[in-house]
Design an enzyme around this catalytic site. Structure first.
Site, PDB file in Angstrom:
ATOM      1  N   GLN A 242     -30.408  14.680 -27.531  1.00 15.30           N
ATOM      2  CA  GLN A 242     -31.072  13.726 -26.645  1.00 15.30           C
ATOM      3  C   GLN A 242     -31.156  14.283 -25.232  1.00 15.30           C
ATOM      4  OE1 GLN A 242     -30.402   9.520 -27.082  1.00 15.30           O
ATOM      5  NE2 GLN A 242     -30.122   9.226 -24.893  1.00 15.30           N
ATOM      6  N   GLU A 243     -30.074  14.909 -24.764  1.00 16.21           N
ATOM      7  CA  GLU A 243     -30.092  15.484 -23.419  1.00 16.21           C
ATOM      8  C   GLU A 243     -31.167  16.562 -23.300  1.00 16.21           C
ATOM      9  OE1 GLU A 243     -27.178  17.958 -20.345  1.00 16.21           O
ATOM     10  OE2 GLU A 243     -26.305  16.906 -22.059  1.00 16.21           O
ATOM     11  N   ARG A 244     -31.278  17.400 -24.313  1.00 10.98           N
ATOM     12  CA  ARG A 244     -32.277  18.481 -24.256  1.00 10.98           C
ATOM     13  C   ARG A 244     -33.698  17.949 -24.339  1.00 10.98           C
ATOM     14  NH1 ARG A 244     -28.159  22.202 -27.819  1.00 10.98           N
ATOM     15  NH2 ARG A 244     -27.064  23.045 -26.000  1.00 10.98           N
ATOM     16  N   GLY A 365     -27.963  23.704 -21.342  1.00  7.38           N
ATOM     17  CA  GLY A 365     -27.797  24.950 -22.082  1.00  7.38           C
ATOM     18  C   GLY A 365     -28.937  25.894 -21.732  1.00  7.38           C
TER      19      GLY A 365
END
Length: 378
Positions: A242-244, A365
Protein backbone atom coordinates in the site's frame (compact mmCIF):
# COMPACT_ATOMS: atom_id res chain seq x y z
CA UNK A 1 -7.40 10.22 -22.18
CA UNK A 2 -8.56 6.73 -21.34
CA UNK A 3 -11.65 7.16 -19.12
CA UNK A 4 -11.11 6.47 -15.42
CA UNK A 5 -13.68 4.07 -14.05
CA UNK A 6 -12.60 3.44 -10.46
CA UNK A 7 -14.23 6.53 -8.91
CA UNK A 8 -17.93 7.02 -8.16
CA UNK A 9 -19.75 10.39 -8.23
CA UNK A 10 -19.41 10.43 -4.43
CA UNK A 11 -15.63 10.13 -4.76
CA UNK A 12 -15.58 13.00 -7.25
CA UNK A 13 -17.55 15.16 -4.81
CA UNK A 14 -14.89 14.41 -2.23
CA UNK A 15 -12.22 15.40 -4.78
CA UNK A 16 -13.94 18.77 -5.20
CA UNK A 17 -13.81 19.27 -1.43
CA UNK A 18 -10.10 18.47 -1.38
CA UNK A 19 -9.43 20.93 -4.19
CA UNK A 20 -11.31 23.69 -2.35
CA UNK A 21 -9.36 22.96 0.82
CA UNK A 22 -6.05 23.17 -1.06
CA UNK A 23 -7.04 26.43 -2.73
CA UNK A 24 -8.17 28.00 0.54
CA UNK A 25 -5.85 26.58 3.18
CA UNK A 26 -2.68 25.42 1.39
CA UNK A 27 -1.95 27.44 -1.74
CA UNK A 28 -1.72 30.86 -0.02
CA UNK A 29 0.69 29.61 2.64
CA UNK A 30 2.87 26.95 1.00
CA UNK A 31 5.66 29.32 -0.03
CA UNK A 32 6.04 30.49 3.58
CA UNK A 33 6.00 26.89 4.81
CA UNK A 34 8.83 26.12 2.42
CA UNK A 35 10.86 28.86 4.12
CA UNK A 36 9.84 27.59 7.57
CA UNK A 37 10.59 23.96 6.74
CA UNK A 38 7.22 22.74 8.01
CA UNK A 39 3.50 23.42 7.83
CA UNK A 40 1.46 24.81 10.72
CA UNK A 41 -0.27 22.57 13.24
CA UNK A 42 -3.37 24.62 12.57
CA UNK A 43 -3.52 23.13 9.07
CA UNK A 44 -3.74 19.64 10.55
CA UNK A 45 -6.65 20.67 12.75
CA UNK A 46 -8.48 22.30 9.84
CA UNK A 47 -8.02 19.15 7.76
CA UNK A 48 -9.37 17.10 10.65
CA UNK A 49 -12.42 19.33 11.04
CA UNK A 50 -13.27 18.80 7.36
CA UNK A 51 -12.83 15.03 7.52
CA UNK A 52 -9.71 14.97 5.33
CA UNK A 53 -7.57 12.90 7.72
CA UNK A 54 -7.86 9.11 8.13
CA UNK A 55 -10.51 9.06 5.42
CA UNK A 56 -10.30 5.27 4.95
CA UNK A 57 -10.33 4.42 8.67
CA UNK A 58 -13.67 2.98 9.93
CA UNK A 59 -16.09 5.47 11.46
CA UNK A 60 -16.21 3.45 14.70
CA UNK A 61 -12.63 4.61 15.32
CA UNK A 62 -13.33 8.21 14.36
CA UNK A 63 -12.23 7.92 10.73
CA UNK A 64 -14.06 8.90 7.59
CA UNK A 65 -15.42 5.43 6.94
CA UNK A 66 -14.41 5.64 3.28
CA UNK A 67 -12.18 3.38 1.23
CA UNK A 68 -8.70 3.58 -0.23
CA UNK A 69 -9.99 5.67 -3.13
CA UNK A 70 -10.48 8.58 -0.74
CA UNK A 71 -6.83 8.19 0.29
CA UNK A 72 -5.87 8.12 -3.38
CA UNK A 73 -7.74 11.35 -4.08
CA UNK A 74 -5.93 13.15 -1.25
CA UNK A 75 -2.60 11.90 -2.59
CA UNK A 76 -3.40 12.81 -6.19
CA UNK A 77 -4.64 16.33 -5.58
CA UNK A 78 -1.74 17.44 -3.40
CA UNK A 79 0.84 15.91 -5.77
CA UNK A 80 -0.77 17.25 -8.92
CA UNK A 81 -0.59 20.79 -7.58
CA UNK A 82 2.93 20.24 -6.18
CA UNK A 83 2.07 20.90 -2.54
CA UNK A 84 4.27 18.43 -0.70
CA UNK A 85 4.32 20.11 2.70
CA UNK A 86 1.45 18.47 4.59
CA UNK A 87 2.54 14.98 5.64
CA UNK A 88 -1.06 13.79 5.65
CA UNK A 89 -0.41 10.67 3.57
CA UNK A 90 2.08 9.11 5.94
CA UNK A 91 -0.11 9.94 8.94
CA UNK A 92 -3.50 8.91 7.53
CA UNK A 93 -2.75 6.21 4.99
CA UNK A 94 0.33 4.49 6.38
CA UNK A 95 0.68 5.03 10.15
CA UNK A 96 -3.07 4.84 10.79
CA UNK A 97 -3.26 1.51 8.98
CA UNK A 98 -0.49 0.10 11.17
CA UNK A 99 -2.67 0.95 14.16
CA UNK A 100 -5.83 -0.40 12.50
CA UNK A 101 -4.30 -3.70 11.39
CA UNK A 102 -1.90 -4.41 14.25
CA UNK A 103 -3.06 -2.40 17.24
CA UNK A 104 -4.97 -3.68 20.23
CA UNK A 105 -8.54 -2.49 20.67
CA UNK A 106 -7.32 -0.11 23.37
CA UNK A 107 -4.65 1.34 21.07
CA UNK A 108 -7.15 1.81 18.23
CA UNK A 109 -9.62 3.65 20.43
CA UNK A 110 -6.91 5.74 22.07
CA UNK A 111 -5.10 6.94 18.95
CA UNK A 112 -7.21 6.70 15.79
CA UNK A 113 -9.88 9.27 16.79
CA UNK A 114 -7.17 11.77 17.72
CA UNK A 115 -5.38 11.09 14.45
CA UNK A 116 -8.59 11.76 12.53
CA UNK A 117 -9.10 15.16 14.17
CA UNK A 118 -5.49 16.25 13.74
CA UNK A 119 -5.10 16.54 17.49
CA UNK A 120 -2.25 14.01 17.37
CA UNK A 121 0.28 13.74 14.54
CA UNK A 122 2.05 10.47 13.79
CA UNK A 123 5.40 9.62 12.24
CA UNK A 124 6.87 6.29 11.15
CA UNK A 125 10.53 5.77 12.09
CA UNK A 126 12.29 3.01 10.20
CA UNK A 127 15.34 4.50 8.47
CA UNK A 128 18.61 4.89 10.37
CA UNK A 129 21.94 6.51 9.44
CA UNK A 130 23.35 3.04 8.63
CA UNK A 131 20.13 1.24 7.59
CA UNK A 132 17.87 2.41 4.80
CA UNK A 133 16.14 -0.18 2.64
CA UNK A 134 17.76 -3.00 4.66
CA UNK A 135 15.37 -2.96 7.60
CA UNK A 136 16.92 -6.08 9.09
CA UNK A 137 20.05 -4.03 9.71
CA UNK A 138 18.52 -1.51 12.10
CA UNK A 139 20.47 -0.91 15.32
CA UNK A 140 17.97 0.93 17.52
CA UNK A 141 17.24 -1.36 20.47
CA UNK A 142 14.35 -1.75 22.91
CA UNK A 143 15.43 -4.04 25.75
CA UNK A 144 12.79 -5.33 28.15
CA UNK A 145 13.16 -4.14 31.75
CA UNK A 146 10.14 -5.14 33.82
CA UNK A 147 7.05 -3.36 32.53
CA UNK A 148 9.05 -1.15 30.17
CA UNK A 149 11.35 -1.29 27.18
CA UNK A 150 14.51 0.80 27.39
CA UNK A 151 15.05 2.35 23.96
CA UNK A 152 18.40 3.54 22.59
CA UNK A 153 19.28 4.56 19.07
CA UNK A 154 18.59 7.08 16.34
CA UNK A 155 16.52 7.50 13.19
CA UNK A 156 16.84 9.80 10.22
CA UNK A 157 14.81 11.04 7.21
CA UNK A 158 11.62 10.86 9.31
CA UNK A 159 8.61 12.61 7.75
CA UNK A 160 6.58 14.63 10.31
CA UNK A 161 9.57 14.33 12.63
CA UNK A 162 9.37 17.87 14.00
CA UNK A 163 5.62 17.83 14.55
CA UNK A 164 5.01 14.22 15.58
CA UNK A 165 3.33 13.50 18.90
CA UNK A 166 3.68 9.73 18.47
CA UNK A 167 6.27 7.74 16.52
CA UNK A 168 5.82 4.17 15.33
CA UNK A 169 9.36 2.99 15.99
CA UNK A 170 11.01 0.01 14.31
CA UNK A 171 13.55 -1.40 16.76
CA UNK A 172 15.35 -4.56 17.82
CA UNK A 173 13.83 -6.19 20.89
CA UNK A 174 16.26 -9.08 20.36
CA UNK A 175 19.52 -7.74 18.88
CA UNK A 176 20.84 -11.29 18.38
CA UNK A 177 18.21 -11.98 15.74
CA UNK A 178 17.82 -10.49 12.29
CA UNK A 179 14.28 -9.96 11.02
CA UNK A 180 12.86 -12.03 13.89
CA UNK A 181 14.25 -9.54 16.39
CA UNK A 182 12.40 -6.52 14.95
CA UNK A 183 9.40 -5.11 16.82
CA UNK A 184 7.27 -1.96 16.59
CA UNK A 185 6.70 0.41 19.51
CA UNK A 186 4.38 3.38 19.92
CA UNK A 187 6.67 6.09 21.30
CA UNK A 188 5.11 9.26 22.73
CA UNK A 189 7.44 12.16 22.06
CA UNK A 190 6.67 14.13 25.24
CA UNK A 191 8.40 11.51 27.40
CA UNK A 192 11.93 11.73 28.87
CA UNK A 193 14.70 10.28 26.74
CA UNK A 194 13.27 11.44 23.40
CA UNK A 195 15.01 14.18 21.47
CA UNK A 196 14.43 15.70 18.06
CA UNK A 197 17.44 16.49 15.92
CA UNK A 198 17.59 19.07 13.20
CA UNK A 199 14.94 19.59 10.58
CA UNK A 200 16.85 18.33 7.55
CA UNK A 201 17.62 20.63 4.62
CA UNK A 202 16.47 18.72 1.53
CA UNK A 203 16.69 19.10 -2.24
CA UNK A 204 12.90 19.19 -2.53
CA UNK A 205 9.76 18.87 -0.44
CA UNK A 206 10.94 21.95 1.43
CA UNK A 207 7.71 22.50 3.36
CA UNK A 208 7.64 18.98 4.78
CA UNK A 209 9.44 18.51 8.08
CA UNK A 210 11.93 15.65 7.81
CA UNK A 211 14.00 15.03 10.88
CA UNK A 212 16.54 13.14 12.89
CA UNK A 213 15.20 11.49 16.06
CA UNK A 214 17.18 10.30 19.06
CA UNK A 215 16.31 7.88 21.87
CA UNK A 216 18.50 7.86 24.98
CA UNK A 217 17.54 5.31 27.66
CA UNK A 218 13.93 6.15 26.93
CA UNK A 219 11.47 4.04 28.93
CA UNK A 220 8.44 2.95 26.91
CA UNK A 221 5.65 0.88 28.53
CA UNK A 222 5.36 -2.70 27.34
CA UNK A 223 1.69 -1.91 26.64
CA UNK A 224 2.91 0.34 23.80
CA UNK A 225 4.13 -2.54 21.67
CA UNK A 226 2.29 -2.61 18.33
CA UNK A 227 1.37 -6.17 17.44
CA UNK A 228 3.49 -9.01 18.75
CA UNK A 229 7.09 -8.77 19.87
CA UNK A 230 9.43 -10.04 17.15
CA UNK A 231 6.86 -9.72 14.36
CA UNK A 232 7.60 -6.12 13.41
CA UNK A 233 9.44 -7.03 10.23
CA UNK A 234 6.48 -9.08 8.96
CA UNK A 235 4.16 -6.19 9.77
CA UNK A 236 6.35 -3.77 7.83
CA UNK A 237 6.44 -6.08 4.83
CA UNK A 238 2.67 -6.56 4.90
CA UNK A 239 2.02 -2.80 4.77
CA UNK A 240 4.60 -1.95 2.12
CA UNK A 241 2.48 -2.72 -0.99
CA UNK A 242 0.00 0.00 0.00
CA UNK A 243 2.83 2.40 0.83
CA UNK A 244 4.50 1.78 -2.52
CA UNK A 245 1.25 2.27 -4.38
CA UNK A 246 0.84 5.62 -2.62
CA UNK A 247 4.32 6.62 -3.80
CA UNK A 248 3.37 5.62 -7.35
CA UNK A 249 0.16 7.65 -7.05
CA UNK A 250 2.14 10.71 -6.01
CA UNK A 251 4.46 10.28 -8.97
CA UNK A 252 1.60 9.69 -11.35
CA UNK A 253 -0.29 12.81 -10.30
CA UNK A 254 2.96 14.77 -10.18
CA UNK A 255 3.74 13.77 -13.76
CA UNK A 256 0.25 14.75 -14.90
CA UNK A 257 0.53 18.11 -13.15
CA UNK A 258 3.95 18.79 -14.68
CA UNK A 259 2.67 17.97 -18.16
CA UNK A 260 -0.38 20.22 -17.75
CA UNK A 261 1.82 23.12 -16.62
CA UNK A 262 4.22 22.54 -19.51
CA UNK A 263 1.44 22.42 -22.11
CA UNK A 264 0.16 25.78 -20.86
CA UNK A 265 3.65 27.30 -20.80
CA UNK A 266 4.69 26.08 -24.26
CA UNK A 267 1.47 27.33 -25.84
CA UNK A 268 2.01 30.84 -24.44
CA UNK A 269 5.78 31.16 -24.78
CA UNK A 270 6.94 32.50 -28.17
CA UNK A 271 10.24 31.96 -29.96
CA UNK A 272 11.15 32.76 -33.56
CA UNK A 273 7.65 33.97 -34.26
CA UNK A 274 5.68 30.98 -33.00
CA UNK A 275 4.76 29.24 -29.78
CA UNK A 276 7.40 26.77 -28.69
CA UNK A 277 4.70 24.07 -28.60
CA UNK A 278 4.54 24.34 -32.40
CA UNK A 279 8.13 23.24 -32.99
CA UNK A 280 8.06 19.67 -34.21
CA UNK A 281 10.60 18.41 -31.66
CA UNK A 282 8.58 19.84 -28.79
CA UNK A 283 5.28 18.58 -30.22
CA UNK A 284 6.71 15.07 -30.48
CA UNK A 285 8.10 15.23 -26.94
CA UNK A 286 4.74 16.41 -25.63
CA UNK A 287 3.06 13.57 -27.51
CA UNK A 288 5.49 11.07 -25.97
CA UNK A 289 4.79 12.38 -22.48
CA UNK A 290 1.02 12.32 -23.02
CA UNK A 291 1.34 8.66 -24.01
CA UNK A 292 3.52 7.85 -21.00
CA UNK A 293 1.12 9.40 -18.47
CA UNK A 294 -1.81 7.61 -20.11
CA UNK A 295 -0.05 4.25 -19.79
CA UNK A 296 1.02 5.00 -16.23
CA UNK A 297 -2.44 6.13 -15.18
CA UNK A 298 -3.98 2.90 -16.44
CA UNK A 299 -1.43 0.83 -14.50
CA UNK A 300 -1.87 2.80 -11.27
CA UNK A 301 -5.66 2.61 -11.45
CA UNK A 302 -5.52 -1.14 -12.05
CA UNK A 303 -3.22 -1.57 -9.04
CA UNK A 304 -5.70 0.49 -7.01
CA UNK A 305 -8.45 -1.94 -7.98
CA UNK A 306 -6.24 -4.84 -6.91
CA UNK A 307 -5.58 -3.20 -3.55
CA UNK A 308 -9.29 -2.62 -2.99
CA UNK A 309 -9.86 -6.32 -3.69
CA UNK A 310 -7.03 -7.34 -1.35
CA UNK A 311 -5.01 -8.74 -4.26
CA UNK A 312 -2.11 -6.29 -4.69
CA UNK A 313 1.02 -8.39 -4.18
CA UNK A 314 4.57 -7.32 -3.38
CA UNK A 315 5.85 -7.86 -6.92
CA UNK A 316 3.11 -5.88 -8.67
CA UNK A 317 3.38 -3.01 -6.17
CA UNK A 318 7.15 -2.95 -6.73
CA UNK A 319 6.69 -2.82 -10.51
CA UNK A 320 4.18 0.02 -10.19
CA UNK A 321 6.37 2.05 -7.84
CA UNK A 322 9.49 1.45 -9.96
CA UNK A 323 8.00 2.20 -13.39
CA UNK A 324 5.92 5.24 -12.47
CA UNK A 325 8.61 6.99 -10.41
CA UNK A 326 11.18 6.45 -13.15
CA UNK A 327 8.73 7.77 -15.73
CA UNK A 328 8.04 10.85 -13.63
CA UNK A 329 11.76 11.55 -13.31
CA UNK A 330 12.24 11.52 -17.07
CA UNK A 331 9.10 13.53 -17.70
CA UNK A 332 9.76 16.39 -15.27
CA UNK A 333 13.30 16.70 -16.64
CA UNK A 334 11.92 17.14 -20.15
CA UNK A 335 9.26 19.56 -18.93
CA UNK A 336 11.84 21.69 -17.13
CA UNK A 337 13.94 21.81 -20.30
CA UNK A 338 10.96 23.13 -22.24
CA UNK A 339 10.66 25.99 -19.77
CA UNK A 340 14.20 27.08 -20.58
CA UNK A 341 15.85 29.31 -18.00
CA UNK A 342 12.56 29.98 -16.25
CA UNK A 343 12.28 26.28 -15.45
CA UNK A 344 15.28 26.66 -13.14
CA UNK A 345 13.56 29.37 -11.11
CA UNK A 346 11.79 28.11 -7.99
CA UNK A 347 8.86 30.48 -8.44
CA UNK A 348 7.86 28.31 -11.39
CA UNK A 349 6.01 25.15 -10.32
CA UNK A 350 8.06 22.96 -12.65
CA UNK A 351 11.22 23.65 -10.61
CA UNK A 352 9.49 22.43 -7.45
CA UNK A 353 8.09 19.43 -9.32
CA UNK A 354 11.59 18.52 -10.51
CA UNK A 355 13.06 18.71 -7.01
CA UNK A 356 10.14 16.96 -5.31
CA UNK A 357 10.05 14.09 -7.80
CA UNK A 358 13.60 12.92 -7.23
CA UNK A 359 13.05 11.39 -3.81
CA UNK A 360 10.19 9.19 -4.96
CA UNK A 361 12.70 6.85 -6.59
CA UNK A 362 14.04 6.37 -3.03
CA UNK A 363 10.83 6.48 -0.92
CA UNK A 364 9.29 3.18 0.13
CA UNK A 365 12.46 1.29 -0.77
CA UNK A 366 14.94 2.43 -3.43
CA UNK A 367 14.08 1.46 -6.99
CA UNK A 368 17.06 -0.88 -7.09
CA UNK A 369 15.34 -2.85 -4.31
CA UNK A 370 12.13 -2.84 -6.35
CA UNK A 371 14.02 -4.47 -9.22
CA UNK A 372 15.42 -7.08 -6.84
CA UNK A 373 11.90 -7.91 -5.61
CA UNK A 374 10.64 -8.23 -9.18
CA UNK A 375 13.63 -10.33 -10.25
CA UNK A 376 13.07 -12.89 -7.50
CA UNK A 377 9.89 -14.06 -9.22
CA UNK A 378 11.25 -14.24 -12.76
Amino acid sequence: MVPRTIYTPEHEMFRDSVRRFIAREVAPHHAQWEKDGQVSRELWKKAGELGLLCTAIPAEYGGGGGDFRHSAIMTEEFARQIYSGPGFRLHSDIAAFYILHQGSEEQKRKWLPKMATGEVIFALAMTEPAAGSDLQGIRTTAIRDGDHYVVNGSKTFITNGQLADVVILACKTDPREGAKGVSLLLVETDQPGFRRGRNLDKLGMKAQDTSELFFDDMRVPVANILGEEGRGFRTLMAELPQERLLVAMSSMAGAEGALEATLAYTRDRKAFGQSIADFQYNRFKLAEMKTQVTIGRSFVDRCTELLLDGKLDVETAAMCKYWVTEMEGRLVDTCLQMHGGYGYMTEYPIARAYADARVRRIFGGANEIMLELIARNL
